[in-house]
Write a protein that holds these residues in place. Structure first.
Motif, PDB file in Angstrom:
ATOM      1  N   PRO A  20       0.834  -1.206   0.000  1.00 50.91           N
ATOM      2  CA  PRO A  20       0.000   0.000   0.000  1.00 50.91           C
ATOM      3  C   PRO A  20       0.872   1.261   0.000  1.00 50.91           C
ATOM      4  N   VAL A  21       0.650   2.119  -0.964  1.00 51.46           N
ATOM      5  CA  VAL A  21       1.332   3.408  -1.050  1.00 51.46           C
ATOM      6  C   VAL A  21       0.283   4.490  -0.834  1.00 51.46           C
ATOM      7  N   ILE A  22       0.479   5.299   0.190  1.00 53.53           N
ATOM      8  CA  ILE A  22      -0.493   6.328   0.559  1.00 53.53           C
ATOM      9  C   ILE A  22       0.168   7.691   0.428  1.00 53.53           C
ATOM     10  N   VAL A  23      -0.425   8.572  -0.342  1.00 52.08           N
ATOM     11  CA  VAL A  23       0.057   9.949  -0.457  1.00 52.08           C
ATOM     12  C   VAL A  23      -1.085  10.874  -0.065  1.00 52.08           C
ATOM     13  N   ALA A  24      -0.865  11.662   0.971  1.00 50.26           N
ATOM     14  CA  ALA A  24      -1.869  12.611   1.461  1.00 50.26           C
ATOM     15  C   ALA A  24      -1.396  14.028   1.194  1.00 50.26           C
ATOM     16  N   VAL A  25      -2.179  14.774   0.447  1.00 56.29           N
ATOM     17  CA  VAL A  25      -1.919  16.201   0.202  1.00 56.29           C
ATOM     18  C   VAL A  25      -2.905  16.973   1.062  1.00 56.29           C
ATOM     19  N   HIS A  26      -2.388  17.600   2.107  1.00 51.81           N
ATOM     20  CA  HIS A  26      -3.280  18.314   3.013  1.00 51.81           C
ATOM     21  C   HIS A  26      -3.669  19.680   2.462  1.00 51.81           C
ATOM     22  N   SER A  27      -2.674  20.457   2.011  1.00 55.07           N
ATOM     23  CA  SER A  27      -2.974  21.806   1.540  1.00 55.07           C
ATOM     24  C   SER A  27      -1.938  22.268   0.528  1.00 55.07           C
ATOM     25  N   THR A  28      -2.407  22.955  -0.509  1.00 55.32           N
ATOM     26  CA  THR A  28      -1.526  23.653  -1.441  1.00 55.32           C
ATOM     27  C   THR A  28      -1.856  25.145  -1.454  1.00 55.32           C
ATOM     28  N   ALA A  29      -2.522  25.620  -0.409  1.00 56.34           N
ATOM     29  CA  ALA A  29      -2.918  27.034  -0.361  1.00 56.34           C
ATOM     30  C   ALA A  29      -1.714  27.956  -0.424  1.00 56.34           C
ATOM     31  N   LEU A  30      -0.616  27.573   0.227  1.00 55.70           N
ATOM     32  CA  LEU A  30       0.578  28.412   0.244  1.00 55.70           C
ATOM     33  C   LEU A  30       1.530  28.087  -0.900  1.00 55.70           C
ATOM     34  N   GLY A  31       1.326  26.940  -1.529  1.00 56.08           N
ATOM     35  CA  GLY A  31       2.204  26.510  -2.608  1.00 56.08           C
ATOM     36  C   GLY A  31       2.266  24.993  -2.651  1.00 56.08           C
TER      37      GLY A  31
END
Length: 370
Positions: A20-31
């Motif tokens: 299992p490969v898990i990638v979590a992107v929480h926020s890109t608001a700042l970049g």
């Protein structure tokens, strides 16, 4: 999904490794979101998902408080307990990670974390450019641990100023728990500063370092509750529990270990006991600051060092804000994070046409299973 605030989470079974490969992107608001790649053993892959969600949110806060123009993300490869990765399967897992990151079209870049190294980042870099902390010989910023240690020292100086009116750590009593890559380097820096050190690690072989720098060696469980000025957690997280807070005999806690609190309520318990706690994502930000300044933003080594040492001013400001408002440094850091993210969101809304892939806005939410 109640309370789910991540922009995108990908859960993918690696086509090569079967892991299992898990990638979590929480926020890109700042970049661009950034965060380490963790290869670790879990009882269940969902425990790895929980880690990815929590740690990616922590990276958003780490970048926001540090003044970086990046958001938070995290990669977790959830290895079943009892399974050891041979070199071939490990390489396959890293290529599986690279493929998931490449599919995000630059929304997220990864670096080393627990269970990975700059050499592993070079392997990921074979299939995607969205990686940092590759070895210096490959034009990367290399091992981040010296810079994390330097930033933690800066944080400790700010705490020393708050406690004693001076940033000098000479003859101050510090207890360091965990002598891994960061902890060892931090202990050497503190010894050079003239601090009186009590150190402990679950690996008895680390006692040689204590002897080398003139530190007192102790059992980690006892080191945590020793009578010292500052407790410095530098191992894996979870050292601060609701049960242990009444037994603490330090004036402050500040260190680079991630996820020091088992539950957020512990921060309030520390505050009520009059113990200063500097959030780990503030004290331990030096490695990220250095890597992003040098490798992703094209800054010089001197510029990176200046920003890392700026953690002293950041912590000093948070401590002053907490004292003035009657809150905790953690609450002050959370408010600073909230203000930065709100300002970024307002800026995005004021610019029409700012959309991501498939026409969704940067505030969109996605969960994808691959």
């Amino acid at each position: 999904m109640s309370g789910f605030d991540h922009e995108q989470v990908v859960v993918h079974t690696g086509s090569r490794s079967g892991l299992p490969v898990i990638v979590a992107v929480h926020s890109t608001a700042l970049g661009q979101a950034v965060g380490g790649c963790r290869i670790w053993h879990y009882p269940d892959w969902r425990d790895g998902l929980t880690d990815a969600l929590r740690l990616s949110a922590g990276m958003t806060a780490k970048c926001a408080v540090a003044g970086l123009d990046n958001g938070g993300g995290k990669t977790v490869v959830a290895v079943p307990e009892g399974v050891d990765l041979d070199p071939v399967r490990r390489r396959h897992a890293l290529h599986d990670v690279a493929d998931v990151i490449a599919s995000l079209d630059g929304r997220y870049a990864t670096g080393p974390d627990v269970g990975t190294s700059p050499a592993d980042m070079a392997v990921i870099g074979e299939r995607t450019p969205h990686v940092f902390c590759r070895p210096a010989r490959q034009a990367g910023s290399g091992d981040s641990s010296p810079h994390t240690a330097t930033g933690t020292l800066a944080a400790l100086r700010a705490v020393g100023r708050r406690l004693h009116g001076t940033p000098s750590l000479t003859r101050r009593r510090l207890a360091v728990v965990g002598l891994g890559n960061v902890g060892e380097k931090l202990v050497r820096l503190l010894a050079a500063e003239g601090a009186e050190l009590l150190v402990g690690d679950i690996d008895p072989g680390k006692r040689a370092l204590a002897d080398e720098v003139g530190a007192t060696w102790g059992d980690p469980a006892r080191v945590v509750t020793a009578d010292v000025d500052i407790l410095v957690p530098a191992a894996l997280g979870g050292v601060l529990t609701e049960e242990i807070v009444p037994d603490l005999r330090c004036a402050a806690v500040a260190g680079p270990a991630n996820n020091q609190l088992t539950v957020q309520a512990v921060a309030g318990l520390l505050h009520r006991r009059g113990i200063i706690w500097v959030p780990d994502y503030v004290a331990g930000a030096g490695g990220v600051i250095h890597a992003l300044t040098v490798e992703l933003n094209g800054g010089t080594a001197d510029e990176a060092l200046t920003r890392v040492q700026g953690i002293e001013d950041t912590v000093g400001t948070l401590l002053a804000t907490a004292e003035r408002t009657g809150t905790t440094p953690a609450q002050a850091a959370s408010e600073l994070t909230r203000l930065r993210l709100r300002a970024a969101a307002a800026s995005h809304r004021s610019r029409p046409g700012l959309a991501g892939e498939n026409g969704e806005t940067r505030e969109g939410r996605q969960v994808r299973h691959g």
